[in-house]
Write a protein that holds these residues in place. Structure first.
Motif, short mmCIF file in Angstrom:
data_model
loop_
_atom_site.label_atom_id
_atom_site.label_comp_id
_atom_site.label_asym_id
_atom_site.label_seq_id
_atom_site.Cartn_x
_atom_site.Cartn_y
_atom_site.Cartn_z
N THR A 1 2.17 -3.21 4.72
CA THR A 1 1.50 -2.85 5.97
C THR A 1 1.82 -3.93 6.99
O THR A 1 2.02 -5.10 6.65
CB THR A 1 -0.01 -2.74 5.80
N ASP B 1 -3.27 -0.55 9.78
CA ASP B 1 -2.39 0.14 8.83
C ASP B 1 -2.98 0.07 7.43
O ASP B 1 -2.95 1.05 6.68
CB ASP B 1 -1.00 -0.48 8.83
N LEU B 2 -3.48 -1.09 7.06
CA LEU B 2 -4.07 -1.26 5.74
C LEU B 2 -5.29 -0.36 5.57
O LEU B 2 -5.43 0.34 4.58
CB LEU B 2 -4.44 -2.72 5.51
N ASN C 1 -4.23 3.18 5.16
CA ASN C 1 -3.22 3.44 4.12
C ASN C 1 -1.88 3.86 4.71
O ASN C 1 -1.20 4.76 4.19
CB ASN C 1 -3.71 4.51 3.14
N ARG C 2 -1.48 3.22 5.79
CA ARG C 2 -0.18 3.50 6.40
C ARG C 2 0.80 2.43 5.95
O ARG C 2 0.84 1.33 6.50
CB ARG C 2 -0.27 3.52 7.93
N TYR C 3 1.57 2.77 4.94
CA TYR C 3 2.50 1.81 4.37
C TYR C 3 3.92 2.08 4.85
O TYR C 3 4.34 3.23 4.97
CB TYR C 3 2.46 1.85 2.85
#
Length: 125
Positions: free
Chosen positions: A100, A105-106, A109-111
């Motif tokens: 992330t 993002d974390l 859950n945007r990896y």
């Protein structure tokens, strides 16, 4: 921008050992996992070993008891110690990481999935 830089490939005789290393750099907030995949000529890319930031490890059946993955969280680095190498291990080995870039993002859950350029491992006498 996140980059993965691999090192340690080369030519080794059957039964020999090599150690691959991969360092992640750039704008990284957190790393979910890092690992290694490989692609032999004429074959699809396959998982070799992965390690989560929490220390959970997964190996392909073909490398269990021969390869060991380890990590240095503080350095965003992962290693792959390869022992008892066989000609069938010949492939381009790619480092992979899911990271992330920011705290949002974390939370969401945007990896970002990142790949290294690959390093060639040749096992031959």
């Amino acid at each position: 921008q996140v980059q993965l830089v691999e090192s340690g490939g080369g030519l080794v005789q059957p039964g020999g050992s090599l150690k691959l290393s991969c360092a992640a750099s750039g704008t990284i907030f957190s790393i979910l996992d890092m690992g290694w995949y490989r692609q032999a000529p004429g074959k699809q890319r396959e998982l070799v070993a992965t390690m989560t930031s929490g220390g959970s490890i997964n190996y392909a059946d073909s490398v269990k008891d021969r390869f060991t993955i380890s990590g240095e969280n503080a350095k965003n680095t992962v290693h792959l110690q390869m022992n008892s190498l066989e000609p069938e291990d010949t492939a381009v080995y790619y480092c992979n990481a899911r990271v992330t870039v920011t705290y949002p993002d974390l939370v969401n859950n945007r990896y970002l999935e990142v790949w290294g350029q690959g390093t060639l491992v040749t096992v031959s006498s």
